[in-house]
Structures are given as structure tokens and as C-alpha cells.
Write an enzyme that holds these catalytic residues in place. Structure first.
Site, PDB file in Angstrom:
ATOM      1  N   GLU A  66     -11.524   6.385   4.784  1.00 13.67           N
ATOM      2  CA  GLU A  66     -10.861   7.243   5.758  1.00 13.67           C
ATOM      3  C   GLU A  66     -11.812   7.600   6.928  1.00 13.67           C
ATOM      4  O   GLU A  66     -11.492   7.799   8.131  1.00 13.67           O
ATOM      5  CB  GLU A  66     -10.420   8.495   5.113  1.00 13.67           C
ATOM      6  CG  GLU A  66      -9.178   8.286   4.238  1.00 13.67           C
ATOM      7  CD  GLU A  66      -7.880   7.845   4.825  1.00 13.67           C
ATOM      8  OE1 GLU A  66      -7.908   7.847   6.103  1.00 13.67           O
ATOM      9  OE2 GLU A  66      -7.123   7.587   3.978  1.00 13.67           O
TER      10      GLU A  66
ATOM     11  N   TRP B  19      -5.274   2.493  10.248  1.00 18.92           N
ATOM     12  CA  TRP B  19      -5.501   2.209   8.881  1.00 18.92           C
ATOM     13  C   TRP B  19      -5.227   1.060   8.466  1.00 18.92           C
ATOM     14  O   TRP B  19      -5.817   0.339   7.418  1.00 18.92           O
ATOM     15  CB  TRP B  19      -4.933   3.169   8.136  1.00 18.92           C
ATOM     16  CG  TRP B  19      -4.830   2.962   6.552  1.00 18.92           C
ATOM     17  CD1 TRP B  19      -3.871   2.657   5.634  1.00 18.92           C
ATOM     18  CD2 TRP B  19      -6.046   3.152   5.857  1.00 18.92           C
ATOM     19  NE1 TRP B  19      -4.589   2.280   4.451  1.00 18.92           N
ATOM     20  CE2 TRP B  19      -5.890   2.730   4.686  1.00 18.92           C
ATOM     21  CE3 TRP B  19      -7.375   3.597   6.255  1.00 18.92           C
ATOM     22  CZ2 TRP B  19      -6.587   2.903   3.444  1.00 18.92           C
ATOM     23  CZ3 TRP B  19      -8.202   3.653   5.163  1.00 18.92           C
ATOM     24  CH2 TRP B  19      -7.680   3.237   3.820  1.00 18.92           C
TER      25      TRP B  19
ATOM     26  N   TYR C 158       0.730  -1.034  -0.100  1.00 16.10           N
ATOM     27  CA  TYR C 158       0.092  -0.056  -0.057  1.00 16.10           C
ATOM     28  C   TYR C 158       0.895   1.073   0.114  1.00 16.10           C
ATOM     29  O   TYR C 158       0.811   2.237  -0.921  1.00 16.10           O
ATOM     30  CB  TYR C 158      -0.885  -0.068   1.183  1.00 16.10           C
ATOM     31  CG  TYR C 158      -1.781   1.220   1.187  1.00 16.10           C
ATOM     32  CD1 TYR C 158      -2.833   1.497   0.538  1.00 16.10           C
ATOM     33  CD2 TYR C 158      -1.586   2.156   2.157  1.00 16.10           C
ATOM     34  CE1 TYR C 158      -3.371   2.686   0.671  1.00 16.10           C
ATOM     35  CE2 TYR C 158      -2.174   3.569   2.498  1.00 16.10           C
ATOM     36  CZ  TYR C 158      -3.376   3.600   1.621  1.00 16.10           C
ATOM     37  OH  TYR C 158      -3.858   4.786   1.602  1.00 16.10           O
TER      38      TYR C 158
END
Length: 214
Positions: free
Chosen positions: A53, A61, A31
């Protein structure tokens, strides 16, 4: 002799320096290297990013990243037209889906924001045209992006401006901190640290990137 590695960077098994936050976890490194900070102008991906988000608020995350495919399945691949049509049966379905974050407020927010995204598309043509119009100029960015600079950028003048505008338009779960994380993820800003292997690559990509509406 211990190698002197700049603050905020860590060395991977490939001996390359990257931003610290991926923790050398394989899926997180992918990522970091291939998505975070690269400029995006695809509306589906932008809608997915801002929704995820919002789901990330209060969580890590990595938790969201590892559930992302489940989120895509649950939310019709973040197709705004399809998600905007979700009703109470869909809310109940999503609340029973252990593969996602089962937070009723965030689920309802995603459905609401899909409808609001359609409003933006009608007004601006694309979500990309709306968001990229807020891109901060160099005068609003620190001269260098180091560990201390990024720690101070939990929210910015630009993210606060976008947040206020979105809220005025009826969006939810789009506070300034969430919006700034979205700006980082979509490549509106490049917050890979100085010395990270991705920073210069993304700078080149950003220079070549054609801003929507320009």
C-alpha cells in the site's frame, strides 16, 4: 430496457454484480473476490499488504498487483526478519530491479518498517495483535456501504489514529489514506458495496473470524 444497476457496481461476464473498481479485468476480479476485505491475521501477509500500500501511493493498485510476485521475490517474500537485515547493497539491487517500483524512498521505507515491525512483534507478540486492536466499532462505520459512502472514506478517525501511532514508532509511508487502504485490504473493515456478491460472504467471514488477542 436498460437494467438499473446501483451506483458503484458493475456486472461481470458471469452476470454477477461487483464493486466497480476492478473494471472487469480478470486478475483484478480474482483479487476483488478472493483477497480484498477478507480478514487476515497472518503477520507476513499483513506486512506485505502495508508495504505494498505504501508503494501504491501515487500509482494505481493494479500496477502494484501485477508486480506483486516481483516484489515478493525482491523483498524476501516480505519476511520481516530478513528484510530488516537489508543493507546498502540490497538498496542498490532493488533500485536496479525493473520488476518493482524503483522509488528509493519507498524501498528504504520498507526496510526501515521491517525493523519497526520487529519492535511491534516484540511488544505485542504479533503484528496481527497490534493492528486488530484498532478495529473500529460499528459506531464509527456508516450505516450502509454505498458508492457515495466509500468515496468519503479516503481516511477515517481510525486510520488517522493508526497512522499517528505508527509514525511515532518510526514507521514511514503510512499516512492516514495509505493506512485506510490497508484496513480495507486486510479486512479490518468491509467496504464491498451493498449489492456486491462479496459483501455478505465477507460479513459472515468477519463474524466467524477470531480476533488476535481476544
Amino acid at each position: 430496457m436498460t437494467e438499473d444497476i446501483p451506483a458503484g457496481l458493475i456486472k461481470g461476464s458471469d452476470d454477477k454484480l461487483r464493486c466497480w473498481w476492478h473494471g472487469n479485468q480478470d486478475d483484478y476480479i480474482i483479487y476483488h473476490d478472493t483477497e480484498w476485505g477478507w480478514p487476515v491475521d497472518d503477520d507476513r501477509r499483513l506486512f506485505e499488504k502495508i508495504c505494498l500500500e505504501g508503494f501504491q501511493s501515487g500509482l494505481s493498485w493494479l500496477t502494484i498487483l501485477r508486480k506483486r510476485e516481483n516484489f515478493r521475490t525482491a523483498f524476501a517474500n516480505f519476511d520481516v526478519e530478513k528484510v530488516a537485515k537489508f543493507g546498502e547493497a540490497d538498496v542498490e539491487r532493488l533500485l536496479q530491479d525493473a520488476g518493482i517500483v524503483r522509488h528509493q524512498g519507498k524501498i528504504r521505507s520498507t526496510i526501515n518498517n521491517a525493523a519497526r515491525a520487529l519492535d511491534l512483534k516484540r511488544e505485542f507478540g504479533t503484528l496481527a495483535s497490534y493492528f486488530w486492536a484498532f478495529e473500529p466499532g460499528p459506531e464509527l462505520r456508516p450505516a450502509t456501504i454505498d458508492h457515495e459512502a466509500v468515496k468519503l472514506l479516503g481516511k477515517t478517525e481510525t486510520s488517522t489514529k493508526i497512522s499517528k501511532d505508527l509514525k511515532k514508532r518510526g514507521w514511514s509511508f503510512v499516512g492516514p489514506t495509505t493506512v485506510y487502504a490497508f484496513m480495507q485490504a486486510m479486512g479490518m473493515v468491509n467496504d464491498h458495496l451493498e449489492g456486491c456478491i462479496c459483501r455478505e460472504k465477507i460479513e459472515v467471514s468477519r463474524k466467524a473470524f477470531k480476533r488476535p488477542g481476544q
